[in-house]
Design a protein around this motif. Sequence first.
Motif, PDB file in Angstrom:
ATOM      1  N   GLU A   1       1.136  -1.175  -0.111  1.00 51.21           N
ATOM      2  CA  GLU A   1       0.232   0.211  -0.168  1.00 51.21           C
ATOM      3  C   GLU A   1       0.496   1.087  -0.269  1.00 51.21           C
ATOM      4  O   GLU A   1       1.528   0.969  -0.122  1.00 51.21           O
ATOM      5  N   SER A   2       0.093   2.627  -0.562  1.00 44.80           N
ATOM      6  CA  SER A   2       0.558   2.968  -0.085  1.00 44.80           C
ATOM      7  C   SER A   2       2.074   3.267  -0.895  1.00 44.80           C
ATOM      8  O   SER A   2       2.992   4.041  -0.909  1.00 44.80           O
ATOM      9  N   GLY A   3       2.384   2.964  -2.091  1.00 43.15           N
ATOM     10  CA  GLY A   3       3.320   3.496  -3.349  1.00 43.15           C
ATOM     11  C   GLY A   3       4.267   2.443  -2.431  1.00 43.15           C
ATOM     12  O   GLY A   3       5.159   2.715  -3.045  1.00 43.15           O
ATOM     13  N   GLY A   4       4.326   1.736  -2.038  1.00 37.37           N
ATOM     14  CA  GLY A   4       5.233   0.333  -1.528  1.00 37.37           C
ATOM     15  C   GLY A   4       6.212   1.086  -0.380  1.00 37.37           C
ATOM     16  O   GLY A   4       6.959   0.515   0.788  1.00 37.37           O
ATOM     17  N   GLN A   5       5.290   1.847   0.782  1.00 37.28           N
ATOM     18  CA  GLN A   5       5.618   2.756   2.016  1.00 37.28           C
ATOM     19  C   GLN A   5       4.500   1.334   3.027  1.00 37.28           C
ATOM     20  O   GLN A   5       5.663   1.367   4.239  1.00 37.28           O
ATOM     21  N   HIS A   6       3.923   0.445   2.931  1.00 32.75           N
ATOM     22  CA  HIS A   6       3.762  -0.477   4.201  1.00 32.75           C
ATOM     23  C   HIS A   6       3.518  -1.459   3.064  1.00 32.75           C
ATOM     24  O   HIS A   6       2.936  -1.591   2.468  1.00 32.75           O
ATOM     25  N   VAL A   7       4.183  -2.574   3.740  1.00 30.37           N
ATOM     26  CA  VAL A   7       4.123  -4.243   2.521  1.00 30.37           C
ATOM     27  C   VAL A   7       3.729  -4.979   4.323  1.00 30.37           C
ATOM     28  O   VAL A   7       4.637  -5.301   5.246  1.00 30.37           O
ATOM     29  N   LYS A   8       2.838  -6.074   3.612  1.00 34.80           N
ATOM     30  CA  LYS A   8       2.596  -6.550   4.603  1.00 34.80           C
ATOM     31  C   LYS A   8       2.361  -8.037   4.229  1.00 34.80           C
ATOM     32  O   LYS A   8       1.452  -8.234   2.958  1.00 34.80           O
TER      33      LYS A   8
END
Length: 236
Positions: A189-196
């Motif tokens: 998400e957020s252009g790669g700022q959040h990865v889970k």
Amino acid sequence: MSTPTIEMVASDFLYDSTEEALNELFAAPPAMEPHADARFDKGNDTIIIDGVQFYAKRVDYHRELDEKFVQWVMDSRQEYPVYGDPSSADGESLEVWAQSITDKYLGSPYLSGIDTDGYESFMPNGVKGQFFRYEDEMYVALWQQCYGYRARTRPMVFHVSCHESSYLLDDDKATAYCTECEDVVFDIESGGQHVKRIDRTGEEIDGAEEVSFDDLVANPVCPNCQSDLRVEAAQF
Ligand SMILES: [Zn+2]
């Protein structure tokens, strides 16, 4: 004898289908595997989404309203000579026109527009968009700002066909997954700022090893089986 003039008519500037309009908007689409709507862009350490496929699921070209816009541009040439040619219409002319036909321009405060340069986005740069409401329906005008090898386009009017206008803003989201391992899925998400790490049902996997976006795009392989990961744009 007067010099013959070639009369422009609005229909000269219109498109016959959503596909035709979107292909004009994304005249130089990023190369994709067949049926893939996103891919890893290893050279630039990011993910890139196919704009034609992304928007085709979310909007329908609205020829009737697009014609109103084009006609307005042509009719306004006396007052705004610079805007007289529909193909040179820009975001500003779209804004003036949209405000003239609706008092609910912008839709809602947080749905003001699309600007793939202005926030983290996996869309090719230069795509601009503006939402507006007309007779209780939500529309979006999309256009291409001049960007490198991409030619600029005039704003084109589309009807928002998906349930929520906000789905058009999901161009900063993607899902990477292993085709071999059932439960290796990364929600980005957020252009790669959040990865889970999530499982196939979308539940976050507790205690999964953290992965940074930079590591993921630099080496997009499955941590379990080392197969290449695939990536797709947000679904809804
Ligand atoms: Zn795997």
